[in-house]
Write a protein that holds these residues in place. Structure first.
Motif, PDB file in Angstrom:
ATOM      1  N   ASP A   1       0.818  -1.214   0.000  1.00 51.81           N
ATOM      2  CA  ASP A   1       0.000   0.000   0.000  1.00 51.81           C
ATOM      3  C   ASP A   1       0.852   1.265   0.000  1.00 51.81           C
TER       4      ASP A   1
ATOM      5  N   PHE B   1       2.240   1.808  -3.460  1.00 51.26           N
ATOM      6  CA  PHE B   1       1.199   2.294  -4.368  1.00 51.26           C
ATOM      7  C   PHE B   1       0.931   3.775  -4.143  1.00 51.26           C
ATOM      8  N   ALA B   2       0.847   4.187  -2.866  1.00 48.75           N
ATOM      9  CA  ALA B   2       0.603   5.603  -2.574  1.00 48.75           C
ATOM     10  C   ALA B   2       1.719   6.470  -3.140  1.00 48.75           C
TER      11      ALA B   2
ATOM     12  N   ILE C   1       1.275   6.345  -7.240  1.00 54.40           N
ATOM     13  CA  ILE C   1       0.164   7.120  -7.779  1.00 54.40           C
ATOM     14  C   ILE C   1       0.376   8.611  -7.514  1.00 54.40           C
ATOM     15  N   GLY C   2       0.987   8.936  -6.371  1.00 57.17           N
ATOM     16  CA  GLY C   2       1.283  10.333  -6.066  1.00 57.17           C
ATOM     17  C   GLY C   2       2.281  10.930  -7.040  1.00 57.17           C
TER      18      GLY C   2
ATOM     19  N   GLU D   1       0.686  11.314 -10.525  1.00 59.83           N
ATOM     20  CA  GLU D   1      -0.231  12.453 -10.584  1.00 59.83           C
ATOM     21  C   GLU D   1       0.521  13.782 -10.588  1.00 59.83           C
TER      22      GLU D   1
ATOM     23  N   LEU E   1      -7.879   8.574 -13.305  1.00 60.25           N
ATOM     24  CA  LEU E   1      -6.978   8.652 -12.151  1.00 60.25           C
ATOM     25  C   LEU E   1      -7.688   8.440 -10.810  1.00 60.25           C
ATOM     26  N   PRO E   2      -8.833   9.098 -10.554  1.00 60.41           N
ATOM     27  CA  PRO E   2      -9.503   8.862  -9.268  1.00 60.41           C
ATOM     28  C   PRO E   2      -9.883   7.396  -9.066  1.00 60.41           C
TER      29      PRO E   2
ATOM     30  N   TRP F   1      -8.285   4.767 -10.299  1.00 59.46           N
ATOM     31  CA  TRP F   1      -7.064   4.012 -10.000  1.00 59.46           C
ATOM     32  C   TRP F   1      -6.710   4.148  -8.524  1.00 59.46           C
ATOM     33  N   ARG F   2      -6.797   5.393  -8.029  1.00 58.18           N
ATOM     34  CA  ARG F   2      -6.452   5.618  -6.618  1.00 58.18           C
ATOM     35  C   ARG F   2      -7.424   4.867  -5.706  1.00 58.18           C
ATOM     36  N   GLU F   3      -8.706   4.898  -6.050  1.00 55.40           N
ATOM     37  CA  GLU F   3      -9.722   4.243  -5.207  1.00 55.40           C
ATOM     38  C   GLU F   3      -9.542   2.725  -5.170  1.00 55.40           C
TER      39      GLU F   3
ATOM     40  N   GLY G   1      -6.776   1.069  -5.675  1.00 55.99           N
ATOM     41  CA  GLY G   1      -5.519   0.748  -4.998  1.00 55.99           C
ATOM     42  C   GLY G   1      -4.511  -0.021  -5.834  1.00 55.99           C
TER      43      GLY G   1
END
Length: 225
Positions: A176, A179-180, A183-184, A187, A217-218, A220-222, A224
């Motif tokens: 996790d 991934f954070a 994706i950060g 973006e 993008l939202p 993908w973030r949701e 995970g």
């Protein structure tokens, strides 16, 4: 005449894209992994850079031809992206470029020293211009993307390795935190900076544009991953 599509397969023909400043040749190697390799040739000087010497050195060296190679850029440390690195460098004497956090692992796996370890914002000199390094941690600590931005002469072109694909970011293997981070970085350093017309070229599979992927993008973030 059919223009560039970016659709290639191992054992099949290359796909070539002609820009004002450079020629991009995309080839897929290895039936199992189907890695993309990209040979960039400066139209002004003839200098060449290879992005990911993934496999099948003989095919890559044939593509490079007698004019040689300025540098090989390895987008990240995973084994499937540098299996031909040692042979290509031995044959061409090319400089070896990689993200600094991945450099030690690449050398340990290939026996090839990274002569230019790079960080975010670094420039890789290439013919009459340079490729800009965008560091994108998460898939690996030292994953990098390479940006060719022609400015007013056309839209940007971005080589993303395994950090960004059509349909999502790269694999972070259930981590996790990784991934954070990924994706950060994707973006902030790619989507927040570059326009929708930016064409990107991933380490496997077909290409896409940032405009095509941006609405997702939202999601993908949701999800995970």
């Amino acid at each position: 005449m059919v223009g560039y599509t970016g659709e290639v397969r191992p054992g099949g023909p290359v796909d070539v894209r002609e820009l004002d400043a450079l020629r991009i040749t995309k080839i897929a190697v290895d039936e199992k992994m189907s890695n993309n390799c990209y040979l960039l040739r400066c139209r002004a000087t003839g200098d060449q850079v290879l992005i990911d010497a993934a496999a099948d050195a003989a095919t890559l060296l044939s593509l490079i031809g007698p004019d040689g190679l300025t540098a090989v850029v390895t987008t990240h440390q995973h084994w499937d992206h540098h299996r031909a690195l040692a042979e290509v460098v031995a044959a061409t004497g090319a400089e070896v470029v990689a993200g600094a956090p991945d450099a030690e692992a690449i050398t340990a796996q290939t026996g090839v020293g990274v002569t230019r370890p790079v960080g975010h914002g670094a420039k890789v000199p290439f013919g009459a211009g340079a490729l800009e390094v965008i560091a994108i941690a998460g898939h690996t600590p030292g994953s990098i993307a390479l940006l060719h931005d022609p400015g007013s002469d056309g839209h940007p072109h971005l080589f993303t390795g395994d950090s960004l694909f059509p349909g999502g970011v790269g694999n972070t293997f259930g981590d996790d935190e990784a991934f954070a981070q990924l994706i950060g970085d994707v973006e902030q350093r790619i989507f927040d900076r570059l326009p929708d017309a930016t064409w990107f070229y991933p380490g496997h599979g077909n290409d896409s544009t940032l405009g095509t992927e941006r609405p997702h993008l939202p999601g993908w973030r949701e999800r995970g991953w």
